[in-house]
Structures are given as structure tokens and as C-alpha cells.
Design an enzyme around this catalytic site. Structure first.
Site, mmCIF file in Angstrom:
data_model
loop_
_atom_site.group_PDB
_atom_site.id
_atom_site.type_symbol
_atom_site.label_atom_id
_atom_site.label_comp_id
_atom_site.label_asym_id
_atom_site.label_seq_id
_atom_site.Cartn_x
_atom_site.Cartn_y
_atom_site.Cartn_z
ATOM 1 N N MET A 1 -9.007 8.191 -0.417
ATOM 2 C CA MET A 1 -9.950 8.512 0.675
ATOM 3 C C MET A 1 -10.455 9.938 0.510
ATOM 4 S SD MET A 1 -7.742 7.111 3.858
ATOM 5 C CE MET A 1 -6.910 5.527 3.822
ATOM 6 N N ASP B 1 -4.655 3.689 -2.155
ATOM 7 C CA ASP B 1 -5.787 3.986 -1.280
ATOM 8 C C ASP B 1 -6.285 5.403 -1.487
ATOM 9 O OD1 ASP B 1 -6.146 1.616 0.459
ATOM 10 O OD2 ASP B 1 -4.053 2.019 0.975
ATOM 11 N N GLY C 1 -3.450 -4.450 8.714
ATOM 12 C CA GLY C 1 -2.769 -5.194 9.777
ATOM 13 C C GLY C 1 -2.078 -6.461 9.314
ATOM 14 N N MET D 1 -12.101 4.493 -1.234
ATOM 15 C CA MET D 1 -12.844 4.665 0.018
ATOM 16 C C MET D 1 -13.516 6.029 -0.060
ATOM 17 S SD MET D 1 -9.953 3.051 2.510
ATOM 18 C CE MET D 1 -8.718 3.274 1.242
ATOM 19 N N MET E 1 -11.952 -5.993 4.402
ATOM 20 C CA MET E 1 -11.210 -5.066 5.263
ATOM 21 C C MET E 1 -10.993 -5.726 6.626
ATOM 22 S SD MET E 1 -10.340 -2.451 3.572
ATOM 23 C CE MET E 1 -9.530 -1.671 4.977
ATOM 24 N N HIS F 1 -8.100 1.180 -4.562
ATOM 25 C CA HIS F 1 -9.113 0.962 -3.516
ATOM 26 C C HIS F 1 -9.789 2.294 -3.217
ATOM 27 C CE1 HIS F 1 -9.717 -0.237 1.029
ATOM 28 N NE2 HIS F 1 -10.860 -0.151 0.393
ATOM 29 N N ASP G 1 -7.002 -6.536 3.584
ATOM 30 C CA ASP G 1 -6.347 -5.231 3.733
ATOM 31 C C ASP G 1 -6.460 -4.749 5.171
ATOM 32 O OD1 ASP G 1 -5.398 -2.650 3.364
ATOM 33 O OD2 ASP G 1 -6.978 -2.028 1.974
ATOM 34 N N GLY H 1 -9.451 3.690 6.625
ATOM 35 C CA GLY H 1 -9.134 5.086 6.919
ATOM 36 C C GLY H 1 -7.676 5.333 7.249
ATOM 37 N N PHE H 2 -7.034 4.382 7.892
ATOM 38 C CA PHE H 2 -5.662 4.615 8.344
ATOM 39 C C PHE H 2 -4.808 3.357 8.223
ATOM 40 C CE2 PHE H 2 -8.513 7.461 10.518
ATOM 41 C CZ PHE H 2 -7.883 8.698 10.387
ATOM 42 N N GLY H 3 -3.525 3.557 7.908
ATOM 43 C CA GLY H 3 -2.569 2.459 7.958
ATOM 44 C C GLY H 3 -2.137 2.234 9.398
ATOM 45 N N GLY H 4 -1.432 1.134 9.627
ATOM 46 C CA GLY H 4 -0.814 0.898 10.930
ATOM 47 C C GLY H 4 -1.726 0.418 12.042
ATOM 48 N N HIS I 1 -0.901 -1.230 -4.407
ATOM 49 C CA HIS I 1 -2.210 -0.848 -3.853
ATOM 50 C C HIS I 1 -2.273 0.662 -3.644
ATOM 51 C CE1 HIS I 1 -5.899 -1.920 -1.622
ATOM 52 N NE2 HIS I 1 -5.558 -1.015 -0.724
ATOM 53 N N SER J 1 0.839 -1.207 0.000
ATOM 54 C CA SER J 1 0.000 0.000 0.000
ATOM 55 C C SER J 1 0.869 1.249 0.000
ATOM 56 C CB SER J 1 -0.907 0.011 1.226
ATOM 57 O OG SER J 1 -1.505 1.287 1.325
HETATM 58 C C1 DX5 Z 1 -6.678 1.445 5.228
HETATM 59 C C2 DX5 Z 1 -6.129 1.152 3.850
HETATM 60 C C3 DX5 Z 1 -5.005 0.189 3.837
HETATM 61 C C4 DX5 Z 1 -3.781 0.609 4.605
HETATM 62 C C5 DX5 Z 1 -3.185 -0.642 5.154
HETATM 63 O O1 DX5 Z 1 -7.901 2.036 5.141
HETATM 64 O O2 DX5 Z 1 -7.161 0.604 3.017
HETATM 65 O O3 DX5 Z 1 -4.669 -0.212 2.506
HETATM 66 O O4 DX5 Z 1 -2.827 1.293 3.829
HETATM 67 O O5 DX5 Z 1 -2.160 -0.324 6.015
HETATM 68 P P1 DX5 Z 1 -1.466 -1.382 6.997
HETATM 69 O O6 DX5 Z 1 -0.927 -2.496 6.131
HETATM 70 O O7 DX5 Z 1 -0.413 -0.569 7.650
HETATM 71 O O8 DX5 Z 1 -2.535 -1.883 7.944
HETATM 72 ZN ZN ZN Z 2 -6.599 -0.259 0.989
#
Ligand code: DX5
Ligand code: ZN
Length: 218
Positions: A37, A35, A177, A68, A137, A66, A175, A142-145, A33, A8
Site C-alpha cells: 500500500m 499487501d 473479511g 494497492m 475485494m 497485491h 480478499d 486499505g486495512f485488515g480486520g 499474500h 495475508s
Molecule cells: C486489505 C488487504 C487484505 C487484508 C485482509 O486491503 O488487501 O489482504 O490483509 O485482511 P482480513 O483477512 O483481516 O480482512
Molecule cells: Zn490483499
């Protein structure tokens, strides 16, 4: 079953976007990937067309977009023009999912549909014939990490049974974690494509982390 990693770009260094995209281009990851938003469908804003352009220019890999966003069909065609190979919309964002998926395929690209953690996979019954991919999902979008939501694997297993029963060959992507710590069990549950942001870009050796995920055992 085939195994694909889709790093991503949300976790890339945007000051060095070309460098990071070229690194993924050299790696064993087959997909990239993206993202998108809008701050309405999810409580965060990422990026759109101007950022897709340098990514598309720096790699020939499969671009997995993707969306969102609310009203995704207003923009899906423009993402196809910008070089997307697959556009995934959210089930929760459209009234006519079958029509939306058909329209995405009419652009000559692959169609995907995603469900948020609280949406059961049973809603996808009747839609699989229109979908080249279902994205589960495993965190709130909404957020990575964020941390992987454990119940997600049961959804994957149920969806795997549904797809095998209808024989559409729809790919399952997950997608949120994902890292080499859990990739083995996630592939074993029936996923074909693993998205990973922070695990790849936060690794000391991102290319090695990708290989580790591809080779992981349950
Ligand atoms: C979250 C995104 C993901 C995100 C995943 O809404 O759709 O694609 O980047 O990030 P990680 O792999 O850090 O959970
Ligand atoms: Zn994504």
C-alpha cells in the site's frame, strides 16, 4: 474446483516475520499474500521490497503480491525480481489494463487484476484472456480486520459465469473479511483462492484455522 488459502502477511507479527512466515510455510496454505500500500491509492501504508525479501527467504510457497498503489507498472517488474509469483494490480489504478497484464506476464510470472467493492465485474469483459487471476475485494482496500461486504458473493457468481463462458481458466480470488465462518459459502460461490489475514494470524491455532477453511462446507 481447487481450493487455495493465501494468508495475508499484513496481519503477521512484523517483529517475528521469519517465525510467522515459516509457520505459514509449514501449513496447508499453498500461497502467501503480500499487501503493498502506498498511502495514495489507499489511505494506509504497509511495506515494500525490504520486507518482501525476508518473506521470500523463509518460504518456497507461491508469493501472491497485491499492489494497492497508483502507477503499479512502475514497480511490477521489481516485484517480479523480488520473487513474486503473481502480481495483481488494481483495475482502478491503470489506464490500459490489458497492456499492464500482458507486461506482467512478460516477466515470466502470473498476472492478476483486482476490483474494489464499487467496481462492477462487467469491466473485466475483454480482459480475462490476459488475466491468470481476478481478485474481488470484499472490503474497501486499505486495512485488515474489516467485515465482509455481503454483495461480494453475487460478484463472484457473475464472474464465475463470465470466466466459464470464455473458458480462460482465470482463477477467482477474494480478499477481505474471510474466515472459517464464511469460507464454505465463498468457495461454493465459485472462488478458488481465499485471502485471510486476521482470521489466520488472530487464531489461537493458525494452522488449524487454515485446515478448517479448506474443509469448510457451505
Ligand atoms: C486489505 C488487504 C487484505 C487484508 C485482509 O486491503 O488487501 O489482504 O490483509 O485482511 P482480513 O483477512 O483481516 O480482512
Ligand atoms: Zn490483499
Amino acid at each position: 474446483m481447487e481450493r487455495i488459502i493465501s494468508p495475508s502477511m499484513l496481519s503477521a507479527d512484523f517483529g517475528n516475520l521469519e517465525r510467522d512466515t515459516r509457520m505459514i510455510d509449514r501449513s496447508s496454505a499453498e500461497w502467501v499474500h503480500i499487501d503493498v500500500m502506498d498511502g495514495v491509492f489507499v489511505p494506509n501504508i504497509s511495506f515494500g521490497f525490504p520486507v518482501m525479501k525476508p518473506i521470500r527467504q523463509a518460504t518456497g510457497k507461491f508469493l501472491d503480491v497485491h499492489l494497492m498503489i497508483v502507477e503499479p507498472m512502475k514497480y511490477a517488474g521489481r516485484f517480479a525480481e523480488a520473487g513474486a509469483d503473481l502480481v495483481t494490480i488494481h483495475y482502478e489504478a491503470v489506464d490500459d489494463a490489458a497492456g499492464a497484464l500482458r507486461q506482467i506476464r512478460s516477466y515470466g510470472i502470473r498476472s492478476g487484476i483486482s476490483v474494489k467493492p464499487a467496481t462492477p465485474v462487467s469491466v473485466l469483459e475483454g480482459l480475462l484472456e490476459f488475466a491468470d487471476l481476478v481478485l474481488i475485494m470484499s472490503v474497501e482496500p486499505g486495512f485488515g480486520g474489516q467485515s465482509f461486504i455481503e454483495g461480494s458473493l453475487e460478484k463472484v457468481a457473475e464472474l464465475r459465469r463470465m470466466i466459464d463462458a470464455v473458458g480462460t481458466g482465470t482463477l477467482i480470488e477474494i480478499d477481505g473479511g474471510i474466515s472459517s465462518e464464511n469460507s464454505g459459502e465463498v468457495f461454493a460461490a465459485g472462488c478458488n483462492v481465499l485471502v485471510a489475514g486476521s482470521a489466520v494470524f488472530g487464531a489461537a491455532d493458525p494452522e488449524a484455522e487454515i485446515v478448517k477453511m479448506l474443509r469448510s462446507a457451505p
